[in-house]
Design a protein around this motif. Structure first.
Motif, PDB file in Angstrom:
ATOM      1  N   GLU A  43      43.790  54.703 -62.408  1.00 14.83           N
ATOM      2  CA  GLU A  43      42.895  55.071 -61.306  1.00 14.83           C
ATOM      3  C   GLU A  43      41.894  53.958 -61.000  1.00 14.83           C
ATOM      4  O   GLU A  43      41.613  53.677 -59.841  1.00 14.83           O
ATOM      5  CB  GLU A  43      42.158  56.376 -61.626  1.00 14.83           C
ATOM      6  CG  GLU A  43      43.039  57.600 -61.592  1.00 14.83           C
ATOM      7  CD  GLU A  43      43.725  57.813 -60.244  1.00 14.83           C
ATOM      8  OE1 GLU A  43      43.055  57.678 -59.190  1.00 14.83           O
ATOM      9  OE2 GLU A  43      44.931  58.078 -60.243  1.00 14.83           O
ATOM     10  N   ILE A  44      41.376  53.322 -62.030  1.00 20.55           N
ATOM     11  CA  ILE A  44      40.445  52.211 -61.828  1.00 20.55           C
ATOM     12  C   ILE A  44      41.151  51.061 -61.114  1.00 20.55           C
ATOM     13  O   ILE A  44      40.595  50.459 -60.188  1.00 20.55           O
ATOM     14  CB  ILE A  44      39.834  51.751 -63.174  1.00 20.55           C
ATOM     15  CG1 ILE A  44      38.888  52.825 -63.701  1.00 20.55           C
ATOM     16  CG2 ILE A  44      39.129  50.408 -63.028  1.00 20.55           C
ATOM     17  CD1 ILE A  44      38.404  52.581 -65.117  1.00 20.55           C
ATOM     18  N   SER A  45      42.378  50.776 -61.521  1.00 20.57           N
ATOM     19  CA  SER A  45      43.146  49.705 -60.866  1.00 20.57           C
ATOM     20  C   SER A  45      43.375  50.012 -59.389  1.00 20.57           C
ATOM     21  O   SER A  45      43.250  49.125 -58.536  1.00 20.57           O
ATOM     22  CB  SER A  45      44.492  49.507 -61.566  1.00 20.57           C
ATOM     23  OG  SER A  45      44.300  49.041 -62.871  1.00 20.57           O
ATOM     24  N   LYS A  46      43.703  51.267 -59.085  1.00 22.07           N
ATOM     25  CA  LYS A  46      43.900  51.668 -57.678  1.00 22.07           C
ATOM     26  C   LYS A  46      42.612  51.463 -56.883  1.00 22.07           C
ATOM     27  O   LYS A  46      42.636  50.941 -55.771  1.00 22.07           O
ATOM     28  CB  LYS A  46      44.321  53.144 -57.592  1.00 22.07           C
ATOM     29  CG  LYS A  46      45.735  53.423 -57.988  1.00 22.07           C
ATOM     30  CD  LYS A  46      46.005  54.919 -57.845  1.00 22.07           C
ATOM     31  CE  LYS A  46      47.304  55.319 -58.469  1.00 22.07           C
ATOM     32  NZ  LYS A  46      47.525  56.777 -58.389  1.00 22.07           N
ATOM     33  N   GLU A  47      41.481  51.888 -57.456  1.00 21.50           N
ATOM     34  CA  GLU A  47      40.192  51.740 -56.769  1.00 21.50           C
ATOM     35  C   GLU A  47      39.842  50.271 -56.566  1.00 21.50           C
ATOM     36  O   GLU A  47      39.310  49.892 -55.520  1.00 21.50           O
ATOM     37  CB  GLU A  47      39.086  52.459 -57.549  1.00 21.50           C
ATOM     38  CG  GLU A  47      39.207  53.969 -57.540  1.00 21.50           C
ATOM     39  CD  GLU A  47      39.127  54.566 -56.147  1.00 21.50           C
ATOM     40  OE1 GLU A  47      38.295  54.115 -55.338  1.00 21.50           O
ATOM     41  OE2 GLU A  47      39.921  55.481 -55.865  1.00 21.50           O
ATOM     42  N   MET A  48      40.157  49.449 -57.543  1.00 20.06           N
ATOM     43  CA  MET A  48      39.875  48.020 -57.422  1.00 20.06           C
ATOM     44  C   MET A  48      40.728  47.397 -56.329  1.00 20.06           C
ATOM     45  O   MET A  48      40.262  46.545 -55.562  1.00 20.06           O
ATOM     46  CB  MET A  48      40.080  47.315 -58.764  1.00 20.06           C
ATOM     47  CG  MET A  48      39.020  47.668 -59.790  1.00 20.06           C
ATOM     48  SD  MET A  48      39.300  46.951 -61.420  1.00 20.06           S
ATOM     49  CE  MET A  48      38.954  45.245 -61.082  1.00 20.06           C
ATOM     50  N   GLU A  49      41.985  47.810 -56.234  1.00 23.12           N
ATOM     51  CA  GLU A  49      42.875  47.309 -55.181  1.00 23.12           C
ATOM     52  C   GLU A  49      42.362  47.721 -53.807  1.00 23.12           C
ATOM     53  O   GLU A  49      42.339  46.922 -52.863  1.00 23.12           O
ATOM     54  CB  GLU A  49      44.313  47.808 -55.390  1.00 23.12           C
ATOM     55  CG  GLU A  49      45.042  47.112 -56.515  1.00 23.12           C
ATOM     56  CD  GLU A  49      45.186  45.622 -56.304  1.00 23.12           C
ATOM     57  OE1 GLU A  49      45.514  45.192 -55.181  1.00 23.12           O
ATOM     58  OE2 GLU A  49      44.951  44.880 -57.281  1.00 23.12           O
ATOM     59  N   LYS A  50      41.920  48.974 -53.682  1.00 22.36           N
ATOM     60  CA  LYS A  50      41.360  49.462 -52.414  1.00 22.36           C
ATOM     61  C   LYS A  50      40.125  48.653 -52.039  1.00 22.36           C
ATOM     62  O   LYS A  50      39.922  48.292 -50.882  1.00 22.36           O
ATOM     63  CB  LYS A  50      41.005  50.939 -52.503  1.00 22.36           C
ATOM     64  CG  LYS A  50      42.179  51.869 -52.498  1.00 22.36           C
ATOM     65  CD  LYS A  50      41.701  53.307 -52.590  1.00 22.36           C
ATOM     66  CE  LYS A  50      42.850  54.275 -52.749  1.00 22.36           C
ATOM     67  NZ  LYS A  50      42.379  55.664 -52.890  1.00 22.36           N
ATOM     68  N   ALA A  51      39.291  48.352 -53.015  1.00 23.33           N
ATOM     69  CA  ALA A  51      38.073  47.581 -52.770  1.00 23.33           C
ATOM     70  C   ALA A  51      38.407  46.159 -52.312  1.00 23.33           C
ATOM     71  O   ALA A  51      37.776  45.629 -51.407  1.00 23.33           O
ATOM     72  CB  ALA A  51      37.200  47.538 -54.017  1.00 23.33           C
ATOM     73  N   LYS A  52      39.436  45.563 -52.921  1.00 20.08           N
ATOM     74  CA  LYS A  52      39.853  44.199 -52.526  1.00 20.08           C
ATOM     75  C   LYS A  52      40.363  44.212 -51.090  1.00 20.08           C
ATOM     76  O   LYS A  52      40.085  43.313 -50.312  1.00 20.08           O
ATOM     77  CB  LYS A  52      40.933  43.679 -53.469  1.00 20.08           C
ATOM     78  CG  LYS A  52      40.426  43.219 -54.800  1.00 20.08           C
ATOM     79  CD  LYS A  52      41.559  42.682 -55.646  1.00 20.08           C
ATOM     80  CE  LYS A  52      41.116  42.364 -57.047  1.00 20.08           C
ATOM     81  NZ  LYS A  52      42.222  41.923 -57.893  1.00 20.08           N
ATOM     82  N   GLU A  53      41.164  45.230 -50.761  1.00 16.99           N
ATOM     83  CA  GLU A  53      41.713  45.334 -49.410  1.00 16.99           C
ATOM     84  C   GLU A  53      40.599  45.541 -48.387  1.00 16.99           C
ATOM     85  O   GLU A  53      40.667  45.017 -47.283  1.00 16.99           O
ATOM     86  CB  GLU A  53      42.728  46.475 -49.321  1.00 16.99           C
ATOM     87  CG  GLU A  53      44.002  46.217 -50.103  1.00 16.99           C
ATOM     88  CD  GLU A  53      44.920  47.432 -50.179  1.00 16.99           C
ATOM     89  OE1 GLU A  53      44.610  48.479 -49.588  1.00 16.99           O
ATOM     90  OE2 GLU A  53      45.947  47.320 -50.885  1.00 16.99           O
ATOM     91  N   GLY A  54      39.574  46.258 -48.768  1.00 16.36           N
ATOM     92  CA  GLY A  54      38.441  46.505 -47.873  1.00 16.36           C
ATOM     93  C   GLY A  54      37.597  45.257 -47.645  1.00 16.36           C
ATOM     94  O   GLY A  54      36.958  45.101 -46.622  1.00 16.36           O
TER      95      GLY A  54
END
Length: 113
Positions: free
Chosen positions: A100-111
């Protein structure tokens, strides 16, 4: 003395008793030697030793005028095995959290792009 698991966990529940076990893992000690390492009375140390003995985590024997205590590690093995049952529970939970942390980090990078 055959201690049930509840006596082992009761003995391990107190930080003073856990520290006593650490001291006894290196050498057998008399009550006075143990008491010198704590800021509590010999009577209190004796109570802790009684609970450790009830959990079969120590052996006590008379040596001259002293009563010495030594570690009996065998009951720790059964406690460790019991706790090991829950290791897979935490492994799964921690893996889920990491995912879940990895998913959130990926979303943050994309943003940020």
């Amino acid at each position: 003395m055959n201690a049930g698991p509840q006596n082992v966990f009761r003995a391990l529940a107190d930080p003073t008793r856990r520290q006593i076990l650490i001291y006894l893992s290196n050498e057998s000690l008399a009550v006075a030697d143990i008491a010198d390492r704590f800021d509590i009375t010999r009577t209190a140390i004796n109570k802790h030793l009684t609970i450790l003995e009830e959990g079969n985590l120590i052996k006590r024997e008379v040596s001259g005028r002293e009563r010495r205590s030594s570690l009996n590690p065998e009951p720790l093995k059964s406690a460790f095995e019991w706790l090991g049952y829950f290791e897979s529970f935490w492994d799964v939970r921690l893996s889920d959290l990491q995912r879940e942390i990895s998913k959130e980090m990926e979303k943050a990078k994309e943003g940020d792009q």
